[in-house]
Design a protein around this motif. Structure first.
Motif, PDB file in Angstrom:
ATOM      1  N   TYR A 189       0.857  -1.243  -0.020  1.00 48.30           N
ATOM      2  CA  TYR A 189       0.029  -0.023  -0.081  1.00 48.30           C
ATOM      3  C   TYR A 189       0.823   1.074  -0.044  1.00 48.30           C
ATOM      4  CZ  TYR A 189      -4.414  -2.462   1.172  1.00 48.30           C
ATOM      5  OH  TYR A 189      -5.429  -3.370   1.301  1.00 48.30           O
ATOM      6  N   PHE A 190       2.170   1.176   0.665  1.00 48.49           N
ATOM      7  CA  PHE A 190       2.782   2.527   0.938  1.00 48.49           C
ATOM      8  C   PHE A 190       3.892   2.361   0.629  1.00 48.49           C
ATOM      9  CE2 PHE A 190      -0.155   1.242   4.741  1.00 48.49           C
ATOM     10  CZ  PHE A 190      -1.120   2.101   4.365  1.00 48.49           C
ATOM     11  N   PRO A 191       4.635   3.713   0.106  1.00 48.59           N
ATOM     12  CA  PRO A 191       6.033   3.824  -0.156  1.00 48.59           C
ATOM     13  C   PRO A 191       6.880   2.953   0.675  1.00 48.59           C
ATOM     14  CG  PRO A 191       5.153   5.881  -0.205  1.00 48.59           C
ATOM     15  CD  PRO A 191       4.086   4.964   0.411  1.00 48.59           C
ATOM     16  N   GLY A 192       8.008   2.218   0.065  1.00 47.20           N
ATOM     17  CA  GLY A 192       8.918   1.518   0.775  1.00 47.20           C
ATOM     18  C   GLY A 192       8.464   0.066   0.729  1.00 47.20           C
ATOM     19  N   GLU A 193       6.978  -0.383   0.526  1.00 49.93           N
ATOM     20  CA  GLU A 193       6.641  -1.722   0.431  1.00 49.93           C
ATOM     21  C   GLU A 193       6.673  -2.443  -0.729  1.00 49.93           C
ATOM     22  OE1 GLU A 193       3.326  -1.365   4.013  1.00 49.93           O
ATOM     23  OE2 GLU A 193       2.613  -1.396   1.977  1.00 49.93           O
ATOM     24  N   SER A 194       7.349  -3.613  -0.938  1.00 50.88           N
ATOM     25  CA  SER A 194       7.401  -4.529  -2.086  1.00 50.88           C
ATOM     26  C   SER A 194       6.359  -5.457  -2.118  1.00 50.88           C
ATOM     27  CB  SER A 194       8.785  -5.084  -2.200  1.00 50.88           C
ATOM     28  OG  SER A 194       9.809  -4.091  -2.133  1.00 50.88           O
ATOM     29  N   ARG A 195       6.157  -6.135  -3.285  1.00 51.61           N
ATOM     30  CA  ARG A 195       5.000  -7.163  -3.350  1.00 51.61           C
ATOM     31  C   ARG A 195       5.517  -8.307  -2.580  1.00 51.61           C
ATOM     32  NH1 ARG A 195       3.659  -5.052  -8.963  1.00 51.61           N
ATOM     33  NH2 ARG A 195       1.463  -3.865  -8.720  1.00 51.61           N
ATOM     34  N   LEU A 196       4.716  -9.277  -2.287  1.00 55.77           N
ATOM     35  CA  LEU A 196       5.105 -10.585  -1.381  1.00 55.77           C
ATOM     36  C   LEU A 196       5.730 -11.452  -2.495  1.00 55.77           C
ATOM     37  CD1 LEU A 196       4.885 -12.285   0.909  1.00 55.77           C
ATOM     38  CD2 LEU A 196       2.778 -12.997   0.233  1.00 55.77           C
ATOM     39  N   LEU A 227     -12.961   4.334   4.329  1.00 55.92           N
ATOM     40  CA  LEU A 227     -12.441   4.473   5.805  1.00 55.92           C
ATOM     41  C   LEU A 227     -10.949   3.822   5.838  1.00 55.92           C
ATOM     42  CD1 LEU A 227     -12.924   5.054   8.869  1.00 55.92           C
ATOM     43  CD2 LEU A 227     -13.612   2.613   9.391  1.00 55.92           C
ATOM     44  N   SER A 228     -10.483   2.887   5.302  1.00 57.51           N
ATOM     45  CA  SER A 228      -9.240   2.461   5.214  1.00 57.51           C
ATOM     46  C   SER A 228      -8.289   3.434   4.576  1.00 57.51           C
ATOM     47  CB  SER A 228      -9.150   1.054   4.612  1.00 57.51           C
ATOM     48  OG  SER A 228      -9.697   1.047   3.392  1.00 57.51           O
ATOM     49  N   ALA A 229      -8.565   4.179   3.479  1.00 57.27           N
ATOM     50  CA  ALA A 229      -7.761   5.015   3.097  1.00 57.27           C
ATOM     51  C   ALA A 229      -7.589   6.377   3.880  1.00 57.27           C
ATOM     52  CB  ALA A 229      -8.373   5.549   1.763  1.00 57.27           C
ATOM     53  N   SER A 230      -8.552   6.642   4.759  1.00 57.87           N
ATOM     54  CA  SER A 230      -8.281   7.606   5.797  1.00 57.87           C
ATOM     55  C   SER A 230      -7.472   7.287   6.755  1.00 57.87           C
ATOM     56  CB  SER A 230      -9.855   8.017   6.167  1.00 57.87           C
ATOM     57  OG  SER A 230      -9.988   7.149   7.170  1.00 57.87           O
ATOM     58  N   TYR A 266      -2.426   6.014   1.022  1.00 54.80           N
ATOM     59  CA  TYR A 266      -2.694   5.027  -0.011  1.00 54.80           C
ATOM     60  C   TYR A 266      -2.320   5.731  -1.315  1.00 54.80           C
ATOM     61  CZ  TYR A 266      -5.721   1.431   2.237  1.00 54.80           C
ATOM     62  OH  TYR A 266      -6.195   0.539   2.866  1.00 54.80           O
ATOM     63  N   PRO A 267      -1.864   5.116  -2.394  1.00 51.01           N
ATOM     64  CA  PRO A 267      -1.592   5.629  -3.515  1.00 51.01           C
ATOM     65  C   PRO A 267      -2.809   6.368  -4.342  1.00 51.01           C
ATOM     66  CG  PRO A 267      -1.699   3.292  -3.936  1.00 51.01           C
ATOM     67  CD  PRO A 267      -1.685   3.816  -2.259  1.00 51.01           C
ATOM     68  N   VAL A 268      -2.449   7.623  -4.598  1.00 57.86           N
ATOM     69  CA  VAL A 268      -3.545   8.518  -5.102  1.00 57.86           C
ATOM     70  C   VAL A 268      -3.092   9.107  -6.641  1.00 57.86           C
ATOM     71  CG1 VAL A 268      -4.991  10.671  -4.621  1.00 57.86           C
ATOM     72  CG2 VAL A 268      -4.486   9.034  -2.685  1.00 57.86           C
ATOM     73  N   ALA A 269      -4.081   9.456  -7.415  1.00 57.29           N
ATOM     74  CA  ALA A 269      -3.724  10.153  -8.579  1.00 57.29           C
ATOM     75  C   ALA A 269      -4.805  11.067  -8.956  1.00 57.29           C
ATOM     76  CB  ALA A 269      -3.239   9.009  -9.647  1.00 57.29           C
ATOM     77  N   ILE A 270      -4.584  12.143  -9.886  1.00 61.22           N
ATOM     78  CA  ILE A 270      -5.476  12.663 -10.735  1.00 61.22           C
ATOM     79  C   ILE A 270      -5.832  12.015 -11.837  1.00 61.22           C
ATOM     80  CG2 ILE A 270      -6.113  14.755 -11.329  1.00 61.22           C
ATOM     81  CD1 ILE A 270      -5.648  14.732  -8.224  1.00 61.22           C
ATOM     82  N   GLY A 271      -7.141  11.248 -11.791  1.00 62.93           N
ATOM     83  CA  GLY A 271      -7.128  10.109 -12.964  1.00 62.93           C
ATOM     84  C   GLY A 271      -7.294  10.572 -14.272  1.00 62.93           C
TER      85      GLY A 271
END
Length: 409
Positions: free
Chosen positions: A251-258, A324-327, A338-343
Motif C-alpha cells: 500500500y505504502f512507499p517502501g513496501e514491495s510485493r510479496l 475508511l481504510s484510505a483515511s 494510500y497511492p492516489v492520482a488525478i485520474g
C-alpha cells in the motif's frame, strides 16, 4: 510524500492520452457511464490475472478459496466463484450471495464469532461447512441440526498457540475472540464424535496482510505441525485443512510485493507429508485482500480547491464515509497515504496538496501533503489498492451523504 508506491498502480491500470484506463475504458468515459461520483470500480481482467498468476506460483494440490468479507459485491463474488475452488462467508447475507453463484455448498464455509441462530440454521440447511468458533457454538449447531433433522457439517476453527510475525492484523495466538484455543480442541473433537456431527476438518487462521515470506513460511510450518497433532484426536479423517491466508499487498512507499516463490517451495515440501499423515485431506489457502485488493479503485471528484495559510486542499465529494481504510481509520496506528492520482491529469505541473472529503471532521482525509499533478475543480481523484475492505468496511451512514455505487468493468 510521493503519490507512487514502489510498484506504481499504473503497472496494472494503464494510461493513454494522460488519462487512466480501467477495464479498457478511459476513466472520464467510465465516470460518464456510471453517472455519478464517488464510485468504486473493479477490473475483472485484473481479478482473473491475479488468480491465474497465484495458481501458477503455488504447487499443484493447493486449493484456493475466496474470503468474501474482503469484497462481497455480488458481481465480484460471481466472477470470483468461477475462478476459485471455494468461498468463505462471514454473515448470513454473504452466505446468500455465495449460494446465488451456484458454487457447490460443500465448497462454502462460514467463519466468524457470534453467529446468530438464524445464521446457524441457514448454514446447516444449505449444507455448507460451519467453522465452529466456540464450544457453545458447537452445542448450538448440534441443537439446530436436531431441530432441522440434518447432520451439520462442521470444521473447528483453531486459535493456534503461535501468531504470524509482522502481521498487519493478528487473528490467532494469545487470547482471541476467534476460534477455539488449540489446547481445548482435543476435547471439542471428542464432543463432535459424541454428537455425531459431520466433521470436515480444521481452519487454522493466524493473521493477515503480511509481506514477509519468512514469516508466512514459519506460520505454515507451525500450522501443519499443529494440524498433525490435533488430527490424532479427530473423530474421523480430515477432509479439509484450511491453513488460512495472510498474503499481503503493498500500500505504502517502501513496501514491495510479496515474493511467492519461497512460500510455494515450502508448501511443496509439506504436501507429500500431508498426503501421508492426512490422507484425502484437501489443503486450502483462503485469501481475500490478496485476490481483489489491487484490482479496484475508488473515484471521487474535486468540488473545491482552497488554500489555507499556504497549504492547498482538494475538497472532494468522497471521503472516509466511503473509504475508511484510505483515511487511516481501519487499523493504521500511524496514518500513511494510500497511492492516489488525478485520474484525468496523470502528467503535467505538480503541486503539494491534501485531499479531503466533505465531512465535518479533520479525520476526513484521503491524502495528506501529496505530490500530485495540479488539479482543478471537476477533476477525478483516484485512490488505488481499493478493491478490498472499501465500501462495506466504511461508515456510509456518517453525516447522511449519498452512498457511492460499485461497478465491475
Amino acid at each position: 510524500m510521493s503519490t507512487k508506491p514502489v510498484h506504481a498502480p499504473t503497472d496494472q491500470f494503464p494510461t493513454h492520452a494522460n488519462c487512466l484506463h480501467l477495464g479498457g475504458i478511459a476513466l472520464t468515459q467510465l465516470a460518464e457511464r456510471v453517472g455519478q461520483t464517488p464510485f468504486y470500480a473493479y477490473d475483472r481482467a485484473l481479478l482473473s490475472a491475479r488468480v491465474t498468476s497465484l495458481r501458477a506460483a503455488l504447487p499443484a494440490g493447493i486449493e484456493l478459496h475466496y474470503a468474501m468479507k474482503a469484497n462481497p459485491m455480488s458481481a465480484v463474488v460471481q466472477h470470483m466463484a468461477g475462478l476459485v475452488d471455494g468461498l468463505d462467508v462471514a454473515s448470513g447475507r454473504e452466505l446468500r450471495v455465495a449460494l446465488d453463484t451456484g458454487m457447490n455448498p460443500a465448497r462454502i464455509s462460514f467463519a466468524g464469532p457470534g453467529k446468530s441462530e438464524t445464521e446457524l440454521r441457514q448454514a446447516i440447511a444449505s449444507g455448507i461447512t460451519l467453522n465452529v468458533e466456540s464450544e457453545r457454538e458447537l452445542e448450538r449447531a448440534a441443537t439446530q441440526g436436531q431441530q432441522l433433522g440434518l447432520r451439520p457439517r462442521v470444521a473447528v476453527r483453531v486459535n493456534p498457540d503461535y501468531e504470524l510475525k509482522s502481521s498487519g492484523m493478528k487473528m490467532g495466538g494469545g487470547p482471541k475472540q476467534f476460534g477455539i484455543d488449540a489446547e481445548r480442541v482435543p476435547d471439542v473433537l471428542s464432543r463432535i464424535g459424541q454428537l455425531d456431527l459431520d466433521f470436515e476438518g480444521f481452519h487454522i487462521f493466524w493473521g493477515s496482510q503480511n509481506l514477509k515470506p519468512e514469516a508466512i513460511i514459519e506460520a505454515h510450518d507451525q500450522t501443519f505441525a499443529l494440524a498433525y497433532r490435533l488430527a490424532e484426536h479427530a473423530p474421523s479423517a480430515l477432509r479439509t485443512l484450511n491453513i488460512g491466508g495472510g498474503f499481503g499487498i503493498p500500500y505504502f512507499p517502501g513496501e514491495s510485493r510479496l515474493d511467492l516463490a519461497p512460500i510455494a517451495d515450502n508448501l511443496a515440501r509439506h504436501l507429500p507429508q500431508t498426503a501421508s499423515r492426512l490422507p484425502g485431506a484437501a489443503v486450502v489457502i483462503e485469501l481475500g485482500r490478496y485476490l481483489v485488493g489491487e484490482a479496484g479503485v475508488y473515484v471521487c471528484r474535486v468540488i473545491d480547491k482552497k488554500v489555507s495559510r499556504g497549504h492547498t486542499y482538494l475538497v472532494t465529494d468522497g471521503g472516509l464515509h466511503h473509504h475508511l481504510s484510505a483515511s487511516g481509520n481501519f487499523g493504521q496506528v500511524i496514518r500513511k497515504n494510500y497511492p492516489v492520482a488525478i485520474g484525468n491529469r496523470m502528467d503535467g505541473a505538480r503541486e503539494t496538496v491534501s485531499v479531503v472529503g466533505p465531512l465535518c471532521t479533520p479525520l476526513d482525509l484521503l491524502g495528506d501533503k501529496m505530490d500530485l499533478p495540479a488539479a482543478q475543480v471537476g477533476d477525478l481523484v483516484v485512490v488505488f489498492q481499493s478493491g478490498a475492505y472499501g465500501l462495506t468496511a466504511s461508515p456510509t451512514g456518517f453525516l447522511s451523504h449519498p452512498e457511492p455505487t460499485e461497478v465491475l468493468v
